[in-house]
Design a protein around this motif. Structure first.
Motif, mmCIF file in Angstrom:
data_model
loop_
_atom_site.group_PDB
_atom_site.id
_atom_site.type_symbol
_atom_site.label_atom_id
_atom_site.label_comp_id
_atom_site.label_asym_id
_atom_site.label_seq_id
_atom_site.Cartn_x
_atom_site.Cartn_y
_atom_site.Cartn_z
ATOM 1 N N PRO A 1 0.836 -1.323 -0.224
ATOM 2 C CA PRO A 1 -0.112 -0.092 -0.057
ATOM 3 C C PRO A 1 1.027 1.295 -0.575
ATOM 4 C CG PRO A 1 -0.250 -1.527 1.862
ATOM 5 C CD PRO A 1 0.816 -2.256 1.588
ATOM 6 N N ILE B 1 0.831 11.791 7.221
ATOM 7 C CA ILE B 1 -0.499 11.741 7.443
ATOM 8 C C ILE B 1 -1.365 12.097 8.816
ATOM 9 C CG2 ILE B 1 -2.400 10.498 6.796
ATOM 10 C CD1 ILE B 1 -0.725 9.275 4.547
ATOM 11 N N ASN C 1 -7.472 11.119 11.285
ATOM 12 C CA ASN C 1 -9.290 11.567 10.755
ATOM 13 C C ASN C 1 -9.572 11.033 12.703
ATOM 14 O OD1 ASN C 1 -7.553 10.349 8.484
ATOM 15 N ND2 ASN C 1 -10.147 11.516 8.285
ATOM 16 N N THR D 1 -6.046 -1.020 4.551
ATOM 17 C CA THR D 1 -4.908 -1.566 3.050
ATOM 18 C C THR D 1 -4.658 -3.335 3.279
ATOM 19 O OG1 THR D 1 -1.896 -1.158 4.566
ATOM 20 C CG2 THR D 1 -3.927 1.215 4.051
ATOM 21 N N LYS E 1 -14.788 14.897 5.952
ATOM 22 C CA LYS E 1 -14.413 14.541 7.156
ATOM 23 C C LYS E 1 -13.037 13.068 6.300
ATOM 24 C CE LYS E 1 -17.529 15.118 10.480
ATOM 25 N NZ LYS E 1 -18.899 14.945 10.700
ATOM 26 N N LEU E 2 -14.021 12.297 5.308
ATOM 27 C CA LEU E 2 -13.000 11.617 4.699
ATOM 28 C C LEU E 2 -11.647 11.137 4.155
ATOM 29 C CD1 LEU E 2 -15.604 8.797 4.170
ATOM 30 C CD2 LEU E 2 -15.197 9.006 5.974
ATOM 31 N N ILE E 3 -11.577 12.341 3.609
ATOM 32 C CA ILE E 3 -10.432 12.804 3.176
ATOM 33 C C ILE E 3 -8.792 12.457 3.391
ATOM 34 C CG2 ILE E 3 -8.898 14.165 2.213
ATOM 35 C CD1 ILE E 3 -11.823 15.683 1.513
ATOM 36 N N PHE E 4 -8.183 11.757 3.681
ATOM 37 C CA PHE E 4 -6.572 12.096 4.230
ATOM 38 C C PHE E 4 -5.931 13.176 3.939
ATOM 39 C CE2 PHE E 4 -7.333 6.997 4.592
ATOM 40 C CZ PHE E 4 -6.931 6.557 5.476
ATOM 41 N N LYS E 5 -5.219 13.609 5.458
ATOM 42 C CA LYS E 5 -4.598 15.261 4.794
ATOM 43 C C LYS E 5 -3.381 14.327 5.017
ATOM 44 C CE LYS E 5 -9.444 16.653 6.344
ATOM 45 N NZ LYS E 5 -10.071 15.705 6.500
ATOM 46 N N LEU F 1 -4.464 13.120 -0.402
ATOM 47 C CA LEU F 1 -4.782 11.995 -0.693
ATOM 48 C C LEU F 1 -6.357 12.646 -1.347
ATOM 49 C CD1 LEU F 1 -3.413 9.297 1.057
ATOM 50 C CD2 LEU F 1 -2.225 10.194 -0.677
ATOM 51 N N TRP G 1 -7.874 6.609 -1.966
ATOM 52 C CA TRP G 1 -7.582 6.883 0.017
ATOM 53 C C TRP G 1 -9.047 7.671 -0.371
ATOM 54 C CZ3 TRP G 1 -3.537 7.609 -3.715
ATOM 55 C CH2 TRP G 1 -2.709 6.712 -3.910
ATOM 56 N N ALA H 1 -11.106 7.716 4.001
ATOM 57 C CA ALA H 1 -10.820 7.099 5.745
ATOM 58 C C ALA H 1 -11.761 6.643 6.626
ATOM 59 C CB ALA H 1 -10.078 8.628 6.811
ATOM 60 N N ARG I 1 -9.198 1.410 2.430
ATOM 61 C CA ARG I 1 -8.975 2.621 2.510
ATOM 62 C C ARG I 1 -8.638 3.104 1.400
ATOM 63 N NH1 ARG I 1 -8.331 3.970 8.907
ATOM 64 N NH2 ARG I 1 -9.979 4.117 9.550
ATOM 65 N N GLU I 2 -7.588 1.993 0.807
ATOM 66 C CA GLU I 2 -6.753 2.067 -0.706
ATOM 67 C C GLU I 2 -7.546 1.630 -1.461
ATOM 68 O OE1 GLU I 2 -2.673 2.683 0.258
ATOM 69 O OE2 GLU I 2 -1.569 1.680 -1.898
#
Lengths: 455, 455
Positions: A43, A66, A69, B10, B61-65, B101, B133, B135, B144-145
């Motif tokens: 991954p 990262i 969350n 993953t 909220k589900l975006i990987f930052k 991501l 990706w 979350a 998740r990926e």
């Protein structure tokens, strides 16, 4: 709304570039398979603790971390604040970040082997072609997101592995037309022998840090640097003599054996190099005793592939033997050896030498003109029979002016226009126009498949 | 040292799985190319502002930052603390995170089109097969990926695009052996017509949220839900009548036209559906008036591909028309339509129906036994002539016991063992053993290439 942009150091790849990159990646992949390697994909995300501490202090800073969350959940606040305070002190905190983007393919490979060593067949020969991410300062030719292309063998100390890798470079590069490549070889044991000859193993790092720059600064500057670091004249003489051992592989090996007489570690390294040169007679090998490449990592053979000399570009590949792959993950006794191809650099070399073959960019073979709904319906049926014969084609999306449809075909590099008007529908014929030459002919619609297959 | 693990949600993919996934991905890719689509690849990293606000509050909220690097520099501290405080309130702050991501392929595609619309040839038909990706809470079949596999057409309102997409589904699925697939079709305009018939456009969301569940809960529960929300009996009667319009496409269209008589928007949607069904006669189409799929997004045609009915699995693909692709990025007037394949689900379906073809997993054709250094050197030369003929093969890495070498070949599924001892070196012969049957024969070494090509 501000105009959108790309993050620094990242790239969009459109069709032309993708097809050229795929030519490189497919050539390498097919070579790996030809040599009995199997694919592995890990991954993009790894646990941060899998990566931290594996790439040195500088590397740790360049790992993209990262954010966890759900940090705004009330229960997380105190822990998160503590984590943030740690972050401000330069430490990654699990309260704030538990995951990271992979930084290379070797550590994830080691993590995979450590997790699965009970199930794998050893020697485990895997290749891996995937993206990695580094928060490096972007510059020409250096990206924050790029493709690595590795093959490694885990679980074998045999030098036949190195013979295979040297031949993999040869096969892949010659299949790309890069006949002028050169494969530089050295051995960490020889460098260790030089340190010993100079008075002790502890000098190894200083010596190699200095001689690693020889390509850029020349031998005199290398010796100056060492002198400044306190090396004595007899030591400098030794190093100068060593760096002047040049010529074809046989000469270098012979002279180096004389130079290192009685220094066991160096003799061992030279024996290994001798084995490789005698077994890899068709590979363009050059023994380069100044080659070091991330010395702390490698324990035996060191590889570096150089582009044909007419191109001024650095290395296009490299690798070597590292004798403890999985120790970091608690699994001892698994040695490794591997190589890597520098895809972006190879791309630039092939571009500069004009070596991308014709025909690697896929385009539709034919554009069916849209001459109205009834005609389009008829054209669509014919088009589906072509597609069943694997001929890529398209129907123009709407009944626009002929001009516009021609322009679309030209811009997309589609070689043939197929025009079916009401007359042709009635006739069961079609007009085939070759766009480059401008010639056209009317043929029976049943002949079209054969026509396009043979033109 | 704790045993390393993978981040939740993953996966590592090893050879067998990769080859099976590639069968799916290559089939889809070849289909896209056959229909005139070109590839696009966008980076994994996007600017956070490119993604935020595009997927609703839940999506945000589900975006990987990604944490900004260099946060521990003194000059960043105050700004970062402010950013952290914002983060704790649920807001993403550029002081802490500027990149993320990618969450899907559509928004990066829209960003690319907005950035390059001056250079692109429209209609721009691109496919994109890349990882995304999310979350999300991981669960069976949700990662998740994961890989998304999309094709879209930007810059055309023609319904011929939908005809193409329906046929792409047909071609790709039948080439995978999924002849029993079904392509469900609906049109947002028909659903809008239903809302109008019930009293107003504002009812559209409530109606579609309810009927979206019909597959799971049945028609009665759908009507119950609407009743609770205040729908009157005559409205419920209308919806019930609508949901009972079933049968083959011709019947559904005919009955729906009667039901919607005089409601222009619905009639338009039904005309579009009629166009598609008459043009896609070879596609397994089913008009499903209850199909909604992310309604706020689509503006015309809605697609959903279902696995063969003997497999209990949800949709294996979907898509539709969305009439403003790039408006979010300040470029107006570019409509879009697209579809997507659900790779993980298709994998499970092919596995369950045992549809992966034989021979998609590449293994070496032959293992050369290592019978000592001189013999291995001789074997290596012969092996290189095989590799020049594209026959994948390997030399066992060291001169171990025969047993061990046989076991390696068996575990890796290599069909032939080639044994060259000192006698065979002298004879210029080799022993070829077929591992499945146990039969073996001695042949001249010059015959080996031909032998392996024909056995």
């Amino acid at each position: 709304m501000t105009k959108p942009t790309l993050p620094q150091g990242t790239r969009d790849f459109s069709a032309n570039t993708i097809y050229k990159r795929n030519f490189i990646l497919n050539t390498i992949k097919e070579t790996f398979i030809l040599y009995g390697f199997e694919p592995l994909e890990t991954p993009a995300l790894e646990n941060l603790e899998t990566l931290m501490g594996k790439y040195g202090d500088e590397g740790d800073k360049l790992i993209f971390k990262i954010l966890n969350n759900g940090l705004n959940d009330a229960k997380h606040t105190e822990k998160a604040q503590k984590g943030f305070d740690e972050l401000m002190k330069g430490k990654a905190s699990v309260a704030l970040t538990e995951r990271a983007l992979k930084y290379d393919l070797t550590i994830p490979f080691a993590r995979f082997v450590a997790m699965n060593h009970g199930q794998l067949t050893f020697p485990y020969k895997r290749f891996q072609i995937q993206q990695v991410w580094r928060a490096d300062r972007p510059q020409r030719g250096r990206y924050r997101e790029f493709t690595q292309c590795d093959a490694d063998i885990a679980g074998s100390r045999s030098l036949w592995n190195e013979v295979e890798f040297a031949n993999i470079y040869h096969t892949a590069f010659t299949n790309m037309g890069l006949n002028g490549y050169q494969l530089k070889l050295n051995n960490r044991k020889v460098l260790a022998g030089l340190a010993e000859k100079c008075g002790g193993e502890n000098l190894l790092t200083q010596i190699t840090v200095a001689i690693d720059k020889i390509d850029k600064v020349g031998i005199d500057k290398v010796l100056d640097e060492l002198k400044e670091k306190g090396f004595k004249d007899d030591q400098l003489d030794s190093i100068k003599t060593y760096l002047n051992i040049k010529g074809n592989s046989a000469d270098v090996l012979e002279n180096a054996l004389v130079f290192f007489k009685g220094i066991a570690i160096a003799e061992e390294g030279l024996q290994e190099l001798t084995f490789l040169t005698t077994k890899c007679t068709n590979v363009n090998i050059c023994i380069d005793l100044s080659l070091a490449r991330g010395l702390n990592y490698y324990t035996g053979t060191i590889f570096e592939a150089a582009a044909p000399s007419e191109v001024k570009i650095g290395s296009i590949g490299g690798g070597g033997r590292y004798d403890d792959l999985t120790g970091l993950f608690g699994v001892a006794g698994i040695p490794g050896v591997g190589i890597s191809f520098g895809v972006d650099r190879i791309y630039d070399v092939l571009e500069e030498l004009n070596l991308f073959p014709d025909g690697i960019v896929a385009t539709s073979k034919a554009l069916f003109f849209n001459m109205g709904n009834a005609e389009a319906e008829h054209a669509f049926e014919i088009m589906q029979t072509l597609r069943q014969q694997q001929i890529a084609c398209e129907l123009y999306h709407e009944a626009s002016k002929m001009d516009k449809q021609f322009k679309y075909a030209q811009k997309k590099g589609i070689p043939f226009a197929i025009i079916i008007g009401s007359k042709e529908v009635a006739d069961k014929s079609c007009v085939v126009k070759h766009l480059m030459s401008g010639t056209q002919e009317t043929i029976n619609e049943t002949e079209l498949t054969n026509y396009l297959q043979t033109h």
